[in-house]
Write a protein that holds these residues in place. Structure first.
Motif, mmCIF file in Angstrom:
data_model
loop_
_atom_site.group_PDB
_atom_site.id
_atom_site.type_symbol
_atom_site.label_atom_id
_atom_site.label_comp_id
_atom_site.label_asym_id
_atom_site.label_seq_id
_atom_site.Cartn_x
_atom_site.Cartn_y
_atom_site.Cartn_z
ATOM 1 N N UNK A 174 -12.451 -2.797 14.823
ATOM 2 C CA UNK A 174 -12.438 -2.690 16.282
ATOM 3 C C UNK A 174 -13.822 -2.906 16.883
ATOM 4 N N UNK A 175 -14.872 -2.495 16.162
ATOM 5 C CA UNK A 175 -16.230 -2.676 16.655
ATOM 6 C C UNK A 175 -16.549 -4.154 16.847
ATOM 7 N N UNK A 176 -16.317 -4.946 15.804
ATOM 8 C CA UNK A 176 -16.649 -6.378 15.892
ATOM 9 C C UNK A 176 -15.734 -7.086 16.888
ATOM 10 N N UNK A 177 -14.466 -6.708 16.895
ATOM 11 C CA UNK A 177 -13.541 -7.319 17.833
ATOM 12 C C UNK A 177 -13.871 -6.983 19.275
ATOM 13 N N UNK A 178 -14.197 -5.723 19.536
ATOM 14 C CA UNK A 178 -14.497 -5.304 20.904
ATOM 15 C C UNK A 178 -15.743 -6.000 21.439
ATOM 16 N N UNK A 179 -16.810 -5.974 20.665
ATOM 17 C CA UNK A 179 -18.065 -6.577 21.138
ATOM 18 C C UNK A 179 -17.880 -8.078 21.356
#
Length: 627
Positions: free
Chosen positions: A343-348
């Motif tokens: 979720x971190x990489x996708x969100x950013x």
């Protein structure tokens, strides 16, 4: 470093806010990082054959208690965790050596021997890690080595575990992802001089260890300084789901190219219910564009591969371990950890694109983007190695490039000329320094750094400008949560005060050069050609490889060295004939080196000297914080 200053009131206040806002009561990571300890290396120093210390984890013994004012409390916590050293049991039959280099090495026990995952950066630390394992688990032979990806801290220590003869004979198999050799070699050669010089800043290898110096790089502590080695893989993995059995150990591979490295793979060990996440999922936000320099990585692909990992192994894996940091145990916790990373990489990625499409530039997006509370407050997603700020700008660069769309940015002056004009605008360098001093006193270190840098570039010998800029970088370093940001700032301060420290660690080692393909070797020589110096030079060289049934024509004209494997008309000015393995001697550029390698030279003997005369090797000591 001379003339160090204490943390300012502004930085102290910032550190207090961090202590109150992040979940320091959550100590699960400390339980995980110490779980399964078998033994520590005593003493922790690792030396080379000449007795030089190439690694000494005891230099981080100061990382105890609460964070001092000069270190961001969050980074202090991460450094405490990363400095925990020793041989650890992950699960029965799987052991890790951590805290003996920037990275980890993992050892899987088979029926008779062991499988090694990643080999640390240098031969000396690799050998020390294997010795520590054997001291406590027996002298089991190495049956296989897995390179998870193409970065030097994961293959450079291989000759501490294996020899070329063992690989050639099939005694030891080396597994690597498709494209490994191409990327491992090219990244460390083509831009190797620049990357290694910048890596000195990124990892702080030249900095003193301590509360006002280097405390860690977020992903690990720092780089060892021994001999980087390389053995070519015997087995290339190119398909997700590919299975191998070595010494009774089942392995299932998942390809993850274009994530943390252009060639990377994860490995699942079903009989152990253990997942090796390589460097795709670690206990921090990783770099999308590493500060030392690299091709921009793709967070969209990174997120998608992590989803695939969850789909393939989530629920079955009872532990996940990686090439850095400590493992996570429990099937539910494994999925939670992987999901947060995903979720971190996708969100950013997605939010940067959303704001980009609203017209914001990279720096503007970096200033306004906010992580969801769950991601903001999870320790494993903090920006210890890749900050949200510079990763957002990397995404902007990946999609839109260097140009922010403002016509004023299209053709700017170079920094030195720009600085002179700013000095004139301000009323002289002294006026710039006065403005930087005002910003410093007000705690606006970002502005003090910009103005102070203009002053130094306008007049590099201005003592007050240099001192103030060094003080400014120091305060910014004290406040940084990101390990490489801290060391970059403090390295800049060090070089302003004490002079340039050059390149402490080099990854473009002889083993790397020796593994260049002929085409890559020719490219490596071509990028050293001083174009203007070679404008009027014209020459040709035929390279004949007797053991590869290959012939190349190298041509220098118009300041560019080109090559072709197609049949050529006429004879070259010079012909070099010999075995492929001897070809790297050509990189030395001297007749003596070529003769010593057993290469035969016929034709115009002056050609080699004329080529060498226009080659310009990289500068390992180029300036960074001064013109």
């Amino acid at each position: 470093m001379t003339n160090q200053k204490p943390a300012s009131a502004t930085i102290i206040a910032q550190q207090e806010v961090i202590k109150k806002t992040l979940p320091f009561h959550d100590t699960q990571d400390f339980d995980d990082a110490t779980r399964g300890l078998v033994a520590r290396r005593e003493p922790s120093q690792v030396t080379d054959v000449d007795g030089n210390v190439v690694w000494d984890n005891s230099t981080y013994s100061f990382l105890e208690g609460d964070a001092p004012d000069s270190v961001n409390p969050s980074l202090w916590r991460q450094s405490q965790l990363a400095a925990i050293e020793g041989l650890f049991e992950v699960v029965p039959g799987i052991y890790q050596v951590r805290g003996m280099d920037l990275s980890n090495t993992t050892i899987i026990e088979g029926d008779e021997g062991v499988i090694v995952i990643d080999t640390l950066l240098t031969k000396e630390t690799g050998a020390a890690a294997l010795a520590l394992y054997r001291e406590h688990r027996g002298d089991r032979p190495v049956k296989a080595i897995i390179y998870t990806h193409s970065h030097a801290d994961h293959y450079g220590g291989v000759k501490g575990f294996a020899t070329q003869e063992q690989v050639d004979s099939g005694e030891i198999r080396i597994f690597a992802p498709e494209g490994f050799m191409e990327h491992a070699v090219s990244e460390n050669v083509f831009a190797g001089t620049a990357m290694n010089r910048r890596a000195g800043y990124m990892y702080g290898a030249a900095l003193a260890r301590g509360p006002q110096g280097q405390v860690g790089a977020g992903l690990g502590q720092t780089l060892s300084t021994g001999e980087v080695t390389l053995l070519a893989p015997s087995d290339i993995i190119d398909t997700t789901g590919h299975e191998e059995v070595v010494d009774g150990v089942r392995m299932i591979f998942q390809m993850a190219p274009g994530t943390e490295a252009p060639a990377e793979m994860l490995t699942y060990f079903p009989d152990f219910k253990a997942l090796c996440a390589a460097e795709v999922m670690t206990h921090n936000f990783h770099n999308l564009l590493t500060l030392r320099g690299a091709v921009v990585r793709d967070p969209h692909v990174w997120s998608k591969y992590t989803t695939e990992t969850i789909d393939l192994f989530g629920g079955d894996a009872e532990v996940v371990f990686a090439s850095h940091h400590w493992p996570t145990w429990g099937a539910d916790r494994v999925v939670e950890f992987l999901s947060l990373q995903r979720d971190l990489y996708g969100y950013v990625h997605d939010q940067t694109l959303r704001l980009m499409n609203q017209g914001l530039t990279g720096p503007e997006i970096a200033e306004v983007i906010e992580l969801p509370p769950v991601l903001e407050n999870a320790w494993s997603t903090r920006g210890y190695y890749g900050s949200v700020s510079h990763n957002v700008r990397a995404i902007y660069q990946r999609y839109l490039g260097f140009f922010d769309g403002n016509p004023a940015s299209l053709w700017p002056h170079v920094p030195e000329e720009k600085a002179k004009r700013y000095a004139e605008l301000a009323g002289g360098v002294d006026a710039l320094v006065a403005n930087a001093r005002k910003a410093f006193d007000e705690g606006d270190f970002r502005w003090a750094a910009e103005v102070g840098s203009h002053a130094v570039f306008a007049q590099p010998d201005h003592a007050e400008a240099r001192d103030l800029l060094a003080d400014t970088y120091e305060q910014l370093g004290y406040g940084a949560e990101n390990g490489p940001w801290r060391t970059w700032y403090l390295s800049g301060a060090t070089e302003l005060r004490d002079g340039q420290f050059g390149t402490p660690t080099e990854t473009n080692a002889p083993d790397v050069i020796a593994n260049l393909s002929p085409e890559m070797l020719f490219d490596a020589i071509a990028i050293q050609v001083n174009g203007p110096k070679a404008w009027d030079e014209k020459l040709s060289i035929d390279i004949v490889l007797t053991d590869a049934d290959a012939r190349y024509r190298l041509s220098l004209a118009n300041g560019v060295l080109t090559y072709s494997a197609a049949p050529q008309k006429g004879d070259a000015d010079l012909t070099i004939t010999g075995a492929k393995k001897a070809l790297p001697a050509l990189a030395a550029g001297s007749a003596d080196a070529i003769a010593a390698a057993g290469l035969e030279v016929t034709g115009d003997a002056s050609v080699l000297g004329r080529l060498t005369a226009v080659l310009e090797p990289g500068d390992k000591d180029f300036a960074i914080v001064t013109p």
